[in-house]
Design a protein around this motif. Sequence first.
Motif, PDB file in Angstrom:
ATOM      1  N   LYS A 157       0.730  -0.957  -0.112  1.00  0.00           N
ATOM      2  CA  LYS A 157       0.228  -0.004  -0.363  1.00  0.00           C
ATOM      3  C   LYS A 157       1.137   1.503   0.148  1.00  0.00           C
ATOM      4  O   LYS A 157       2.240   1.465   0.824  1.00  0.00           O
ATOM      5  N   ALA A 158       0.269   2.383  -0.467  1.00  0.00           N
ATOM      6  CA  ALA A 158       1.187   3.980  -0.424  1.00  0.00           C
ATOM      7  C   ALA A 158       0.481   4.696  -0.295  1.00  0.00           C
ATOM      8  O   ALA A 158      -0.737   4.743  -0.757  1.00  0.00           O
ATOM      9  N   ARG A 159       0.412   5.483   0.467  1.00  0.00           N
ATOM     10  CA  ARG A 159       0.020   6.470   0.982  1.00  0.00           C
ATOM     11  C   ARG A 159       0.484   8.183   0.067  1.00  0.00           C
ATOM     12  O   ARG A 159       1.283   8.787   0.242  1.00  0.00           O
ATOM     13  N   LEU A 160      -1.203   8.351  -0.810  1.00  0.00           N
ATOM     14  CA  LEU A 160      -1.106   9.389  -1.546  1.00  0.00           C
ATOM     15  C   LEU A 160      -0.958  11.222  -0.236  1.00  0.00           C
ATOM     16  O   LEU A 160      -2.322  11.267   0.084  1.00  0.00           O
ATOM     17  N   ALA A 161      -0.441  11.718   0.180  1.00  0.00           N
ATOM     18  CA  ALA A 161      -1.201  12.363   1.793  1.00  0.00           C
ATOM     19  C   ALA A 161      -0.609  13.908   1.196  1.00  0.00           C
ATOM     20  O   ALA A 161       0.799  13.749   1.037  1.00  0.00           O
ATOM     21  N   GLY A 162      -1.154  14.762   1.766  1.00  0.00           N
ATOM     22  CA  GLY A 162      -1.043  15.697   1.263  1.00  0.00           C
ATOM     23  C   GLY A 162      -0.500  16.602   2.818  1.00  0.00           C
ATOM     24  O   GLY A 162      -0.690  15.353   4.366  1.00  0.00           O
ATOM     25  N   GLN A 163      -0.385  17.933   3.110  1.00  0.00           N
ATOM     26  CA  GLN A 163       0.606  18.241   4.056  1.00  0.00           C
ATOM     27  C   GLN A 163      -0.510  18.726   5.139  1.00  0.00           C
ATOM     28  O   GLN A 163      -0.867  18.253   6.504  1.00  0.00           O
ATOM     29  N   SER A 164      -2.157  18.552   4.733  1.00  0.00           N
ATOM     30  CA  SER A 164      -3.156  18.741   5.773  1.00  0.00           C
ATOM     31  C   SER A 164      -4.342  18.484   5.077  1.00  0.00           C
ATOM     32  O   SER A 164      -4.267  18.292   3.275  1.00  0.00           O
ATOM     33  N   GLY A 165      -5.687  18.240   5.017  1.00  0.00           N
ATOM     34  CA  GLY A 165      -6.498  17.871   4.435  1.00  0.00           C
ATOM     35  C   GLY A 165      -7.255  16.658   4.321  1.00  0.00           C
ATOM     36  O   GLY A 165      -6.628  15.559   4.802  1.00  0.00           O
ATOM     37  N   ASP A 166      -7.811  16.732   3.607  1.00  0.00           N
ATOM     38  CA  ASP A 166      -8.386  15.309   2.363  1.00  0.00           C
ATOM     39  C   ASP A 166      -8.660  15.344   0.682  1.00  0.00           C
ATOM     40  O   ASP A 166      -9.278  16.436   0.434  1.00  0.00           O
ATOM     41  N   ILE A 167      -8.184  14.573   0.720  1.00  0.00           N
ATOM     42  CA  ILE A 167      -9.018  13.956  -0.891  1.00  0.00           C
ATOM     43  C   ILE A 167      -9.543  13.202  -1.291  1.00  0.00           C
ATOM     44  O   ILE A 167      -9.767  11.759  -0.228  1.00  0.00           O
TER      45      ILE A 167
END
Length: 428
Positions: free
Chosen positions: A408-418
């Motif tokens: 699994k790979a997480r594509l995570a921003g600095q904050s918030g959601d997608i």
Amino acid sequence: MDLKGVWRRRHFVGLLATATAAPHAFAQFRVEVTGVGLTQTPIAIPSFRGEGDAPQRISAIVRADLERSGRFRPVETGPGSLDETSRPDMGPLRQAGADALTAGSVTRLADGRWDVRFRLWDVLRTQDLGGESYAVTTGDLRLAAHRISDFIYEKLTGERGVFSTRVAYVTKTGERFNLWVADADGENAQSALASPEPIISPAWSANGGQLAYVSFESRKPVVYVHDVATGRRRLLANFRGSNSAPAWAPDGKTLAVTLSREGGSQLYTIDAAGGEPKRLMQSSGIDTEPVYSGDGRFIYFVSDRGGSPQIYRVSTQGGNVERVTFTGSYNISPCLSPDGRWLAYIARVGGAFKLHVMDLSSGTATAVTDTTADESPSFAPNSRLIVYATRQGGREALMTTTVDGRIKARLAGQSGDIREPDWGPYPR
């Protein structure tokens, strides 16, 4: 009603204009890979000569691409200078455990573009597997890296890579919604549409040139088709009641949509150019979330005709309906792999919403995540990976997983959601 539940069950309970999400995730993502695959090719990818002078580190992007696929394991080779012209010494590479090597260079051209070159080696057989070169603008350096990853993946696995494909997703910042198109690793996100009203259900056309989506800007759900290259859009479905859940047929000539023009939510097909929709079948229940099979013969969908939401399928010509899911009392959000082998969907298990993958030949389904708020699965065009939205570690994020759930790979921003991801097709 729980707002997260509104998003998760948006099609089945009706497209609610009050659906919300957490703040926008910034465009630059950080990749976190977890899990161990059964078979991973160890590959050495030393820094490309000259890449330190470029705004993108090509070798790092290639390493992350290959690791995220679940098929490769990067191997460190220590200090040393290699590029596409080198004849590498295979002994130390074998001792380091590498089965393959990619080496290359990045050079600034007089016209401001970048010359990106690489070569791939089979370390065990001391065999040159070929290479390519690209002259690209600064903005296309990441695309060049993804193309290198695609070349390596195909040469070493015999299957086509998906690193130069794109994903679409939706975010909400304050009171503003955005539809984004990004690279398959989540980077290089470009806003395709911004609106003060909700945007949901983006769906790529078969040629990757258009996105269908649902907008609430008319104070009710309406389906539009957006041209990705020009930014122009056209109205596809604005009939009485709700217009939602667009899904493209593989030939790009037709879409399936959910309309409530005759009362309850029912499935229709409509020409991609617009016109009068054709009702697919008669049902006393709610039918929604249509998706075409890869061969275009069937439409899979969600219905409560049996008393609880389950996944069914019907011929694209209508006719008899077949139930597909039998385990559990709440199964939604079907997605078919392009090769026709797998069905991904979301099942409610003890109050948790988890991504499941069914082997369509046997009917065996397996939960492939340990998260509890999974949504919106979408297969990569090579059928090897699935992108989905979830909540992990208290944060909203996009994840990719291999079909077996091992990587699994997480594509995570600095904050918030997608939210609402849809994986685009191969570029044509």
